[in-house]
Design an enzyme around this catalytic site. Structure first.
Site, PDB file in Angstrom:
ATOM      1  N   GLU A  61       9.224   1.451  11.147  1.00 45.54           N
ATOM      2  CA  GLU A  61      10.217   2.524  11.026  1.00 45.54           C
ATOM      3  C   GLU A  61       9.433   3.824  11.109  1.00 45.54           C
ATOM      4  O   GLU A  61       8.702   4.173  10.186  1.00 45.54           O
ATOM      5  CB  GLU A  61      10.985   2.379   9.718  1.00 45.54           C
ATOM      6  CG  GLU A  61      11.825   1.103   9.734  1.00 45.54           C
ATOM      7  CD  GLU A  61      12.518   0.769   8.432  1.00 45.54           C
ATOM      8  OE1 GLU A  61      12.248   1.442   7.426  1.00 45.54           O
ATOM      9  OE2 GLU A  61      13.308  -0.176   8.429  1.00 45.54           O
ATOM     10  N   CYS A  78      13.336  11.002   7.223  1.00 39.42           N
ATOM     11  CA  CYS A  78      13.148  10.592   8.622  1.00 39.42           C
ATOM     12  C   CYS A  78      14.437  10.742   9.408  1.00 39.42           C
ATOM     13  O   CYS A  78      14.409  10.986  10.601  1.00 39.42           O
ATOM     14  CB  CYS A  78      12.672   9.150   8.671  1.00 39.42           C
ATOM     15  SG  CYS A  78      13.756   8.031   7.784  1.00 39.42           S
ATOM     16  N   LYS A 111       0.886  -1.177   0.000  1.00 33.57           N
ATOM     17  CA  LYS A 111       0.000   0.000   0.000  1.00 33.57           C
ATOM     18  C   LYS A 111       0.912   1.213   0.000  1.00 33.57           C
ATOM     19  O   LYS A 111       1.431   1.626   1.038  1.00 33.57           O
ATOM     20  CB  LYS A 111      -0.862  -0.019   1.260  1.00 33.57           C
ATOM     21  CG  LYS A 111      -2.228   0.596   1.105  1.00 33.57           C
ATOM     22  CD  LYS A 111      -2.226   2.068   0.782  1.00 33.57           C
ATOM     23  CE  LYS A 111      -2.004   2.948   1.976  1.00 33.57           C
ATOM     24  NZ  LYS A 111      -1.775   4.360   1.624  1.00 33.57           N
ATOM     25  N   GLU A 135       7.970  16.385  15.649  1.00 29.37           N
ATOM     26  CA  GLU A 135       8.561  16.227  14.313  1.00 29.37           C
ATOM     27  C   GLU A 135       7.828  17.161  13.345  1.00 29.37           C
ATOM     28  O   GLU A 135       6.603  17.090  13.218  1.00 29.37           O
ATOM     29  CB  GLU A 135       8.412  14.782  13.854  1.00 29.37           C
ATOM     30  CG  GLU A 135       9.064  14.528  12.506  1.00 29.37           C
ATOM     31  CD  GLU A 135       8.819  13.107  11.986  1.00 29.37           C
ATOM     32  OE1 GLU A 135       7.662  12.662  12.005  1.00 29.37           O
ATOM     33  OE2 GLU A 135       9.790  12.469  11.544  1.00 29.37           O
TER      34      GLU A 135
HETATM   35  P1  NAD Z   1       1.927   8.404   7.518  1.00 27.66           P
HETATM   36  O1  NAD Z   1       2.036   7.636   8.787  1.00 27.66           O
HETATM   37  O2  NAD Z   1       0.953   9.513   7.449  1.00 27.66           O
HETATM   38  O3  NAD Z   1       1.559   7.443   6.309  1.00 27.66           O
HETATM   39  C1  NAD Z   1       2.356   6.330   5.973  1.00 27.66           C
HETATM   40  C2  NAD Z   1       1.503   5.298   5.283  1.00 27.66           C
HETATM   41  O4  NAD Z   1       0.563   4.780   6.204  1.00 27.66           O
HETATM   42  C3  NAD Z   1       0.702   5.836   4.103  1.00 27.66           C
HETATM   43  O5  NAD Z   1       0.727   4.868   3.080  1.00 27.66           O
HETATM   44  C4  NAD Z   1      -0.685   5.994   4.695  1.00 27.66           C
HETATM   45  O6  NAD Z   1      -1.710   5.923   3.742  1.00 27.66           O
HETATM   46  C5  NAD Z   1      -0.737   4.809   5.632  1.00 27.66           C
HETATM   47  N1  NAD Z   1      -1.698   4.916   6.718  1.00 27.66           N
HETATM   48  C6  NAD Z   1      -2.117   6.030   7.369  1.00 27.66           C
HETATM   49  N2  NAD Z   1      -3.003   5.702   8.337  1.00 27.66           N
HETATM   50  C7  NAD Z   1      -3.142   4.352   8.315  1.00 27.66           C
HETATM   51  C8  NAD Z   1      -3.911   3.411   9.075  1.00 27.66           C
HETATM   52  N3  NAD Z   1      -4.695   3.795  10.070  1.00 27.66           N
HETATM   53  N4  NAD Z   1      -3.803   2.100   8.770  1.00 27.66           N
HETATM   54  C9  NAD Z   1      -2.992   1.691   7.776  1.00 27.66           C
HETATM   55  N5  NAD Z   1      -2.243   2.533   7.014  1.00 27.66           N
HETATM   56  C10 NAD Z   1      -2.308   3.848   7.285  1.00 27.66           C
HETATM   57  O7  NAD Z   1       3.406   8.888   7.192  1.00 27.66           O
HETATM   58  P2  NAD Z   1       3.857   9.825   5.961  1.00 27.66           P
HETATM   59  O8  NAD Z   1       3.330  11.190   6.236  1.00 27.66           O
HETATM   60  O9  NAD Z   1       3.553   9.142   4.692  1.00 27.66           O
HETATM   61  O10 NAD Z   1       5.450   9.819   6.115  1.00 27.66           O
HETATM   62  C11 NAD Z   1       6.135  10.687   6.940  1.00 27.66           C
HETATM   63  C12 NAD Z   1       6.456  10.027   8.268  1.00 27.66           C
HETATM   64  O11 NAD Z   1       7.195   8.842   8.036  1.00 27.66           O
HETATM   65  C13 NAD Z   1       7.336  10.860   9.168  1.00 27.66           C
HETATM   66  O12 NAD Z   1       6.885  10.730  10.487  1.00 27.66           O
HETATM   67  C14 NAD Z   1       8.712  10.218   9.029  1.00 27.66           C
HETATM   68  O13 NAD Z   1       9.587  10.408  10.111  1.00 27.66           O
HETATM   69  C15 NAD Z   1       8.334   8.784   8.881  1.00 27.66           C
HETATM   70  N6  NAD Z   1       9.394   8.049   8.225  1.00 27.66           N
HETATM   71  C16 NAD Z   1      10.155   7.184   8.978  1.00 27.66           C
HETATM   72  C17 NAD Z   1      11.198   6.493   8.381  1.00 27.66           C
HETATM   73  C18 NAD Z   1      12.067   5.557   9.181  1.00 27.66           C
HETATM   74  O14 NAD Z   1      12.829   4.822   8.571  1.00 27.66           O
HETATM   75  N7  NAD Z   1      12.001   5.565  10.502  1.00 27.66           N
HETATM   76  C19 NAD Z   1      11.449   6.670   7.024  1.00 27.66           C
HETATM   77  C20 NAD Z   1      10.657   7.551   6.289  1.00 27.66           C
HETATM   78  C21 NAD Z   1       9.623   8.224   6.899  1.00 27.66           C
END
Ligand code: NAD
Length: 493
Positions: free
Chosen positions: A261, A295, A185, A397
Site C-alpha cells: 500500500e 495516504c 517493524k 506526493e
Molecule cells: P516510508 O516508506 O518512509 O517508511 C515506511 C516503513 O518502511 C517504515 O517503517 C520504515 O522504517 C520502513 N523502511 C524504510 N526503508 C526501508 C527498507 N529499505 N527496507 C525495509 N523497510 C524500510 O513511509 P512513511 O514516510 O513512514 O509513510 C508515508 C508514506 O506512506 C506516504 O508515501 C504515504 O502515501 C504512504 N502510505 C500509504 C498508504 C496506503 O494505504 N496506500 C497508507 C499510509 C501511508
C-alpha cells in the site's frame, strides 16, 4: 516480570512474548513533533534481534498456534480487540505522544479502528466459504477437487507513521486470523503502540512468538534485515513507493510474495452541480485531516470553472479557521507534521511552489506557535492556484496539509488530467448528477473512489492502489488472498 513498554517511554522489542533490549546496544531518540522534547529512547534491532524474532515466529507456527482450532483463534482475536479497548486511554496517549496528532482525531479513528481490525478479520475467517469441484470428464468422472486454506507462514509487517496502530493492525489482524505469525517493524517515528500491543497479546492468550515487534529504521537496520531474512515467507508493507521498490527487490530473493500500500497524488473532482457545502466540508477533511498525512488525502483539487472562485474562497476560509494545537487541546483540529525532517521536506515544497510562480491563496510558511511549540514540526495549512499539471507540486506526493486547486471545463478534460499521474490510490468526486458521478468514477484510474464523501470505509471492501500506489488488495475476504494460500486436493473416487 514483563517489562512495561511505556513505563519510561523507552521502547523495547517484543520477541517471543517478552520485552527485550536486544543485544545490538544501539538506541535512537524518539522526539515529540509537538515541541521537539525527548519522549524516550528506542532500542534498535540489528541482524541478531531480527533473527531472534523471525525464529520465534517460525517456532510458533509449529506450536499451539499452528494446532489451534479456528474457533479458539477467533476468540483470542476478539480478546485482543477487547484488550485494546480496555486500555483505550493508554493507547490514545501513546499514539498522540508519538505523532502529535489531536486526541479528538485519534479517539475517533486510530484507536477504535486498531481494535476493530481484529474483530472484523476474526469474523471474516469464521465465515469464508470453501470451494469444491466435481469432475465429469471421461478420465475424471466422479473425481472431487476441494481447496484447503492454509496460513502462508511468517509474515513481515512493515508499517508507516501516519496512522501507526490502525495501519499495522490492518495487516496483523488478517495475518493472525489466517493462522500466520508476524514480525512487525513499526516506523522509527512511532514505535510505541506496536510495542504496547505486545502486552495486550499476552493478556489475550496469544501464544509466545505469534506476535513479535522489532524496532528500528529501514536501510541497514530492522526493516532491511527483516525483508532480507529467508525465514520470512511474505512481506506486507505500507509506505512510500520508493521504499516499496527497495522491499520488492529484497523479496525477489526466495520469490516471496508482497502486498504493497504505497503513495498517492490523489485528485478531487468538484463539478459545478455539487452540493457545495458538502464538497467544501469533505475537501477540508481530505486535504487537512491528520495534518495532510493521509495516504488517501487530496493534493490535487479540480473545480469546474463556474464555481472555481467561490470554491477557492470557501476552502481558504476553512483553512484559515483551522486551530493548530497540542494533542490534548480538544479545540485543536490540526497537529504538527511527524518530524522536523518531514517539516523540512514539506517546507521545501512550499518554497518551490512560490519559486514556480504559484499564487499562495493561504499559508505557505511556518505558523507562529507559542513557547516551546516553536521547536515543533508545525506548518501552515496551505492552498495554491495557478500552476500547470506538469509542475512538481502537481506530480509529487508532498504529504502535508496543502493542495493545489485548478479550474476545468469539461468531464473528459478533468478525467484525463486526474489520470495524468503515476499514482492511482484514491479519488473524490462531488456532483449531484448520479449518472455523471458513476461515469466519472468508472474512468478514474484509482483503487478507491468516493462519490460525495471521503474516507468512508467499510472494512469488508477491497482496499489498495492502482499503478504505482500499490500491489494487491486488502480488506474483508480480499485480505485472505495474501495472508493465506489455497491448496487443491483432487480425490478420485
Ligand atoms: P516510508 O516508506 O518512509 O517508511 C515506511 C516503513 O518502511 C517504515 O517503517 C520504515 O522504517 C520502513 N523502511 C524504510 N526503508 C526501508 C527498507 N529499505 N527496507 C525495509 N523497510 C524500510 O513511509 P512513511 O514516510 O513512514 O509513510 C508515508 C508514506 O506512506 C506516504 O508515501 C504515504 O502515501 C504512504 N502510505 C500509504 C498508504 C496506503 O494505504 N496506500 C497508507 C499510509 C501511508
Amino acid at each position: 516480570m514483563l517489562e512495561t513498554a511505556t513505563r519510561t517511554h523507552d521502547v523495547l522489542h517484543f520477541i517471543n512474548g517478552e520485552y527485550t533490549e536486544g543485544t545490538s546496544g544501539a538506541t535512537f531518540e524518539n522526539r515529540s513533533p509537538v515541541d521537539g522534547s525527548l519522549i524516550g529512547l528506542v532500542h534498535e534491532a540489528k541482524e541478531a534481534e531480527v533473527d531472534a524474532a523471525v525464529q520465534a515466529a517460525r517456532a510458533a507456527l509449529k506450536g499451539p498456534w499452528g494446532r489451534m482450532p479456528l474457533a479458539e483463534r477467533v476468540e483470542i482475536l476478539y480478546r485482543v480487540a477487547d484488550g485494546i479497548n480496555a486500555r483505550f486511554e493508554e493507547f490514545l496517549a501513546a499514539e498522540c505522544r508519538d505523532t502529535g496528532k489531536p486526541r479528538s482525531l485519534a479517539r475517533h479513528i486510530d484507536i477504535p479502528r486498531g481494535a476493530a481490525n481484529f474483530k472484523i478479520f476474526a469474523d471474516v475467517i469464521k465465515n469464508v466459504p470453501a470451494e469444491s469441484f466435481r469432475m465429469d470428464t471421461p478420465d475424471g468422472a466422479g473425481a472431487l477437487n476441494y481447496a484447503i486454506r492454509v496460513p502462508k507462514g511468517v509474515i513481515g509487517v512493515i508499517a508507516p507513521w501516519n496512522l501507526p496502530l490502525l495501519l499495522m493492525t490492518w495487516k496483523v489482524g488478517p495475518a493472525l486470523a489466517c493462522g500466520n505469525t508476524v514480525v512487525v517493524k513499526p516506523s522509527e517515528e512511532t514505535p510505541t503502540t506496536a510495542a504496547l500491543l505486545g502486552e495486550v497479546m499476552n493478556e489475550a492468550g496469544v501464544p509466545r512468538g505469534v506476535y513479535n515487534v522489532i524496532q528500528g529504521f529501514g536501510p541497514d537496520s530492522a526493516g532491511e534485515f527483516l525483508t532480507r531474512h529467508p525465514g520470512v515467507d511474505a512481506i506486507t508493507f505500507t509506505g512510500e513507493t520508493r521504499t516499496g521498490t527497495a522491499i520488492m527487490k529484497a523479496a525477489a530473493d526466495g520469490v516471496r510474495d508482497v502486498s504493497f500500500e504505497l503513495g498517492g497524488k490523489n485528485p478531487a473532482i468538484i463539478f459545478a452541480d455539487c452540493d457545495l457545502d458538502k464538497a467544501i466540508e469533505g475537501t477540508m477533511r481530505s486535504v487537512f485531516a491528520n495534518c495532510g498525512q493521509v495516504c488517501l488525502g487530496t493534493e490535487r483539487v479540480y473545480v469546474e470553472r463556474p464555481i472555481f472562485d467561490e470554491f477557492v474562497a470557501r476552502l481558504k476560509a476553512g483553512a484559515e479557521s483551522l486551530k493548530l494545537g497540542r494533542p490534548e487541546d480538544e479545540e485543536a483540529n490540526m497537529g504538527p507534521l511527524i518530524s522536523k525532517e518531514h517539516q523540512r521536506k514539506v517546507l521545501g515544497y512550499y518554497q518551490k511552489a512560490r519559486e514556480l510562480g504559484a499564487t499562495v491563496v493561504t499559508g505557505g510558511g511556518v505558523p507562529d506557535m507559542p513557547g516551546e511549540l516553536r521547536n515543533g514540526a508545525w506548518v501552515e495549512p496551505t492552498i495554491w492556484t495557478g500552476l500547470g499539471d506538469d509542475s512538481p507540486i502537481m506530480r509529487e506526493e508532498i504529504f502535508g496539509p496543502c493542495c493545489h486547486i485548478s479550474p476545468f471545463d469539461s468531464e473528459d478534460e478533468v478525467i484525463e488530467r486526474a489520470n495524468d499521474t503515476e499514482y492511482g490510490l484514491a479519488c473524490a468526486i462531488w456532483t449531484e448528477n448520479l449518472a455523471k458521478a458513476h461515469r466519472t468514477a468508472a474512468r478514474v484510474e484509482s483503487g478507491l473512489t468516493w462519490i460525495n464523501s471521503w474516507f468512508l470505509r467499510d472494512l469488508r471492501t477491497p482496499f489498495g492502489g492502482s499503478k504505482q500506489s500499490g500491489i494487491g488488495r486488502e480488506g474483508g475476504v480480499h485480505s485472505l488472498e495474501f495472508y493465506s494460500e489455497l491448496r487443491n486436493i483432487c480425490v478420485k473416487l
